[in-house]
Design a protein around this motif. Structure first.
Motif, PDB file in Angstrom:
ATOM      1  N   GLY A   1       0.808  -1.225   0.000  1.00 33.32           N
ATOM      2  CA  GLY A   1       0.000   0.000   0.000  1.00 33.32           C
ATOM      3  C   GLY A   1       0.827   1.255   0.000  1.00 33.32           C
ATOM      4  O   GLY A   1       0.518   2.209   0.719  1.00 33.32           O
ATOM      5  N   GLY A   2       1.887   1.276  -0.811  1.00 31.31           N
ATOM      6  CA  GLY A   2       2.644   2.496  -1.033  1.00 31.31           C
ATOM      7  C   GLY A   2       2.201   3.176  -2.313  1.00 31.31           C
ATOM      8  O   GLY A   2       1.140   2.852  -2.871  1.00 31.31           O
ATOM      9  N   PHE A   3       2.991   4.131  -2.793  1.00 28.71           N
ATOM     10  CA  PHE A   3       2.600   4.882  -3.995  1.00 28.71           C
ATOM     11  C   PHE A   3       2.311   3.962  -5.180  1.00 28.71           C
ATOM     12  O   PHE A   3       1.359   4.160  -5.921  1.00 28.71           O
ATOM     13  CB  PHE A   3       3.708   5.855  -4.395  1.00 28.71           C
ATOM     14  N   THR A   4       3.171   2.953  -5.398  1.00 24.57           N
ATOM     15  CA  THR A   4       2.992   2.073  -6.554  1.00 24.57           C
ATOM     16  C   THR A   4       1.673   1.321  -6.462  1.00 24.57           C
ATOM     17  O   THR A   4       0.868   1.338  -7.403  1.00 24.57           O
ATOM     18  CB  THR A   4       4.152   1.074  -6.663  1.00 24.57           C
ATOM     19  N   GLY A   5       1.462   0.647  -5.342  1.00 20.61           N
ATOM     20  CA  GLY A   5       0.254  -0.149  -5.204  1.00 20.61           C
ATOM     21  C   GLY A   5      -1.011   0.682  -5.197  1.00 20.61           C
ATOM     22  O   GLY A   5      -2.013   0.314  -5.821  1.00 20.61           O
ATOM     23  N   LEU A   6      -0.972   1.811  -4.494  1.00 14.09           N
ATOM     24  CA  LEU A   6      -2.158   2.663  -4.427  1.00 14.09           C
ATOM     25  C   LEU A   6      -2.477   3.292  -5.775  1.00 14.09           C
ATOM     26  O   LEU A   6      -3.640   3.391  -6.169  1.00 14.09           O
ATOM     27  CB  LEU A   6      -1.962   3.740  -3.365  1.00 14.09           C
ATOM     28  N   SER A   7      -1.456   3.723  -6.505  1.00 11.20           N
ATOM     29  CA  SER A   7      -1.678   4.285  -7.839  1.00 11.20           C
ATOM     30  C   SER A   7      -2.258   3.239  -8.777  1.00 11.20           C
ATOM     31  O   SER A   7      -3.156   3.522  -9.579  1.00 11.20           O
ATOM     32  CB  SER A   7      -0.369   4.824  -8.416  1.00 11.20           C
ATOM     33  N   ALA A   8      -1.738   2.022  -8.671  1.00  5.04           N
ATOM     34  CA  ALA A   8      -2.276   0.934  -9.485  1.00  5.04           C
ATOM     35  C   ALA A   8      -3.724   0.648  -9.112  1.00  5.04           C
ATOM     36  O   ALA A   8      -4.567   0.418  -9.987  1.00  5.04           O
ATOM     37  CB  ALA A   8      -1.423  -0.314  -9.308  1.00  5.04           C
ATOM     38  N   ALA A   9      -4.027   0.670  -7.824  1.00  7.32           N
ATOM     39  CA  ALA A   9      -5.397   0.400  -7.379  1.00  7.32           C
ATOM     40  C   ALA A   9      -6.367   1.439  -7.914  1.00  7.32           C
ATOM     41  O   ALA A   9      -7.472   1.109  -8.362  1.00  7.32           O
ATOM     42  CB  ALA A   9      -5.443   0.363  -5.850  1.00  7.32           C
ATOM     43  N   VAL A  10      -5.965   2.710  -7.871  1.00  6.80           N
ATOM     44  CA  VAL A  10      -6.824   3.776  -8.397  1.00  6.80           C
ATOM     45  C   VAL A  10      -7.078   3.568  -9.884  1.00  6.80           C
ATOM     46  O   VAL A  10      -8.228   3.558 -10.355  1.00  6.80           O
ATOM     47  CB  VAL A  10      -6.196   5.163  -8.170  1.00  6.80           C
ATOM     48  N   ALA A  11      -5.990   3.429 -10.647  1.00  3.74           N
ATOM     49  CA  ALA A  11      -6.118   3.345 -12.106  1.00  3.74           C
ATOM     50  C   ALA A  11      -6.905   2.105 -12.527  1.00  3.74           C
ATOM     51  O   ALA A  11      -7.735   2.165 -13.445  1.00  3.74           O
ATOM     52  CB  ALA A  11      -4.728   3.345 -12.745  1.00  3.74           C
ATOM     53  N   CYS A  12      -6.649   0.965 -11.883  1.00  2.83           N
ATOM     54  CA  CYS A  12      -7.358  -0.266 -12.238  1.00  2.83           C
ATOM     55  C   CYS A  12      -8.837  -0.182 -11.866  1.00  2.83           C
ATOM     56  O   CYS A  12      -9.705  -0.567 -12.661  1.00  2.83           O
ATOM     57  CB  CYS A  12      -6.707  -1.460 -11.561  1.00  2.83           C
ATOM     58  N   ALA A  13      -9.126   0.313 -10.675  1.00  3.68           N
ATOM     59  CA  ALA A  13     -10.525   0.409 -10.255  1.00  3.68           C
ATOM     60  C   ALA A  13     -11.296   1.365 -11.156  1.00  3.68           C
ATOM     61  O   ALA A  13     -12.460   1.104 -11.497  1.00  3.68           O
ATOM     62  CB  ALA A  13     -10.597   0.865  -8.799  1.00  3.68           C
ATOM     63  N   GLU A  14     -10.666   2.457 -11.549  1.00  8.00           N
ATOM     64  CA  GLU A  14     -11.340   3.397 -12.455  1.00  8.00           C
ATOM     65  C   GLU A  14     -11.637   2.765 -13.809  1.00  8.00           C
ATOM     66  O   GLU A  14     -12.559   3.193 -14.509  1.00  8.00           O
ATOM     67  CB  GLU A  14     -10.475   4.644 -12.636  1.00  8.00           C
ATOM     68  N   ALA A  15     -10.848   1.751 -14.174  1.00  2.77           N
ATOM     69  CA  ALA A  15     -11.068   1.058 -15.454  1.00  2.77           C
ATOM     70  C   ALA A  15     -12.081  -0.077 -15.324  1.00  2.77           C
ATOM     71  O   ALA A  15     -12.296  -0.831 -16.275  1.00  2.77           O
ATOM     72  CB  ALA A  15      -9.738   0.511 -15.974  1.00  2.77           C
ATOM     73  N   GLY A  16     -12.684  -0.218 -14.146  1.00  4.47           N
ATOM     74  CA  GLY A  16     -13.697  -1.247 -13.961  1.00  4.47           C
ATOM     75  C   GLY A  16     -13.140  -2.603 -13.599  1.00  4.47           C
ATOM     76  O   GLY A  16     -13.859  -3.610 -13.663  1.00  4.47           O
TER      77      GLY A  16
ATOM     78  N   SER B   1     -12.881   4.923  -3.297  1.00  9.46           N
ATOM     79  CA  SER B   1     -14.031   5.586  -3.920  1.00  9.46           C
ATOM     80  C   SER B   1     -14.332   5.009  -5.297  1.00  9.46           C
ATOM     81  O   SER B   1     -15.485   4.978  -5.730  1.00  9.46           O
ATOM     82  CB  SER B   1     -13.770   7.094  -4.034  1.00  9.46           C
ATOM     83  N   ALA B   2     -13.264   4.530  -5.970  1.00 10.42           N
ATOM     84  CA  ALA B   2     -13.434   3.943  -7.298  1.00 10.42           C
ATOM     85  C   ALA B   2     -13.837   2.473  -7.235  1.00 10.42           C
ATOM     86  O   ALA B   2     -14.099   1.859  -8.279  1.00 10.42           O
ATOM     87  CB  ALA B   2     -12.136   4.083  -8.092  1.00 10.42           C
ATOM     88  N   GLY B   3     -13.868   1.909  -6.044  1.00 11.13           N
ATOM     89  CA  GLY B   3     -14.330   0.534  -5.899  1.00 11.13           C
ATOM     90  C   GLY B   3     -13.289  -0.475  -5.468  1.00 11.13           C
ATOM     91  O   GLY B   3     -13.611  -1.664  -5.284  1.00 11.13           O
ATOM     92  N   ALA B   4     -12.034  -0.061  -5.299  1.00  4.53           N
ATOM     93  CA  ALA B   4     -10.998  -0.992  -4.847  1.00  4.53           C
ATOM     94  C   ALA B   4     -11.236  -1.370  -3.386  1.00  4.53           C
ATOM     95  O   ALA B   4     -11.685  -0.548  -2.588  1.00  4.53           O
ATOM     96  CB  ALA B   4      -9.613  -0.357  -5.008  1.00  4.53           C
ATOM     97  N   LYS B   5     -10.925  -2.615  -3.059  1.00  6.38           N
ATOM     98  CA  LYS B   5     -11.034  -3.086  -1.674  1.00  6.38           C
ATOM     99  C   LYS B   5      -9.625  -3.118  -1.072  1.00  6.38           C
ATOM    100  O   LYS B   5      -8.740  -3.811  -1.597  1.00  6.38           O
ATOM    101  CB  LYS B   5     -11.688  -4.459  -1.630  1.00  6.38           C
ATOM    102  N   ILE B   6      -9.415  -2.352   0.005  1.00 10.49           N
ATOM    103  CA  ILE B   6      -8.113  -2.263   0.661  1.00 10.49           C
ATOM    104  C   ILE B   6      -8.202  -2.924   2.029  1.00 10.49           C
ATOM    105  O   ILE B   6      -9.055  -2.572   2.848  1.00 10.49           O
ATOM    106  CB  ILE B   6      -7.660  -0.799   0.804  1.00 10.49           C
TER     107      ILE B   6
END
Length: 424
Positions: A36-51, A198-203
């Motif tokens: 859950g650092g910058f890499t993982g969180l950025s990936a989570a945002v971008a992937c969740a936004e893509a559905g 907010s985009a739907g990722a589960k953390i």
């Protein structure tokens, strides 16, 4: 991690953050992100936004590691000059990689704006030449930037003009990047975590991964649950070796230490760094520092290659600060902390895949910007376009020598040798 590494100004000033629950039970996902650092969180945002169905597992809290305790310096590009990158990978690949790296700054700014992340964002970065020959090297970098990025994107600063940016002595000029900058890294990390959810990722926090199995469809196991996923992404930087020893051979964890002074007041702080830019220098064991939003000096410097932190981090770092800023002899040190970052042999990030398991680590001090880029490239991969992600596989990497038991002593010996040359 020992408590003395956690006395962070960032933690004290980031405000409240509601901790997420640990993973309990067995679940499925399109992608399981570990870290859950910058890499993982950025990936989570971008992937969740893509559905894409995203699960992120973090051993502690979002931003607990290097992402939430680093210098906050936003330095566009790689930790390698553009000319040298092209020599390493060829002109076509080099230009594409360089363009991607430069785009990372705008990607971070876009994320901050889109999600309304309050993270004390400030423009400007200056890199100082510690030796005369370093200035000649910076001249070449500016010439490259003029040609491939644009005039004025990097500004050569002659020795006599250094004081306009930062009030220090003994440097031989530098290069100022207006589109560089600095931010509060823990606030940015937490902002990304909120955006991902907010985009739907589960953390799931407090969910240390014990193993990653890949027998057709990967399964990630924690103490109290598991995730069966189509793809696994290791976003663990300095912790990569524990879960992926083969990939982990290509980076080494290095501990850095930072201190924060008491609030100095606007006038005194501005006298130190008139430009309010982030500052770094070209020493092998570099100094890097900046001002906080409440007018503290945040300073990192010194060298220590043992995995054990100093008993008194403030006492360890303070002499390096006073060497550059003797006028702060009366300033109280309010916070002192440290953290591990991943360093590669060539100082370029090690990014790639092994079957259904993808990884990214070894940003070598450039992770504040490059991590968001990598997270967004991962989302491209999962949507069927791996061209940009796979460019990084064209960078030749070398494992640290010495095998499982001698890697660290061999690396320490090399660092001590380079540090000795630095002083001489």
């Amino acid at each position: 991690m020992p408590d003395r590494l956690n006395d962070s100004y960032y933690l004290a000033s980031a405000g409240e953050y509601p901790k997420n629950s640990p993973l309990v039970g067995d679940i499925t996902a399109d992608i399981c992100i570990i870290g859950g650092g910058f890499t993982g969180l950025s990936a989570a945002v971008a992937c969740a936004e893509a559905g894409i169905d995203v699960v992120l597992l973090e051993a502690e809290q979002a931003g607990f590691g290097a992402s939430g305790r680093n210098g906050g310096q936003m330095i566009p590009g790689f930790n390698m000059a553009g000319d040298d990158l092209i020599k390493l990978v060829g002109q076509d690949v080099g230009h594409m990689l360089y363009d991607l790296a430069i785009s990372a700054r705008d990607r971070v700014h876009a994320r901050i704006k889109k999600h309304g992340i309050e993270c004390d964002l400030q423009d400007g970065h200056i890199h100082l030449a510690a030796k005369k020959r370093d200035f000649a090297y910076l001249e070449k970098e500016v010439a490259f930037s003029d040609t491939y990025v644009g005039k004025g994107e990097a500004v050569l600063v002659p020795p006599e003009d250094v004081g306009k940016y930062v009030n220090v002595q003994g440097y031989h000029g530098g290069v100022y990047v207006p589109k560089g900058g600095h931010l509060h890294p823990l606030k940015y990390a937490r902002g990304l975590a909120n955006a991902a959810q907010s985009a739907g990722a589960k953390i799931f926090e407090g969910s240390r991964v014990l193993s990653v199995e890949d027998h057709g469809k990967p399964v990630v196991r924690t103490e109290s649950g598991s995730v069966a996923a189509t793809t696994v992404f290791l976003a663990t930087d300095a912790e990569t070796t524990a879960l992926a020893p083969k990939a982990g051979r290509y980076s080494m964890p290095v501990l850095n230490y930072i201190i924060a002074t008491e609030p100095l007041g606007a006038e005194r702080a501005s006298a130190l760094i008139p430009s309010n830019a982030a500052v770094s220098d070209s020493r092998f064991v570099l100094n890097y520092f900046r001002l906080s939003s409440d007018n503290r000096l945040l300073f990192a410097g010194g060298e220590k290659y043992s995995p054990t932190p100093p008993k008194d981090i403030a006492a360890f770092v303070r002499p390096y600060m006073l060497k550059l800023f003797p006028q702060l002899a009366d300033a109280r040190i309010d916070y002192a902390w440290g953290g591990a970052v991943g360093i590669t042999v060539n100082r370029l990030p090690h990014i790639g895949r092994n079957g259904n398991i993808l990884f990214a680590h070894g940003y070598s001090g450039q992770g504040v910007l490059l991590t968001t880029l990598v997270g967004e490239l991962l989302a491209e991969v999962l949507q069927g376009d791996s061209r940009n992600f796979d460019l990084f596989d064209k960078i030749p990497h070398h494992a640290f020598p010495g095998g499982k038991f001698l890697r660290s002593p061999t690396y320490v010996a090399g660092m001590l040798y380079s540090a000795m040359r630095d002083r001489l």
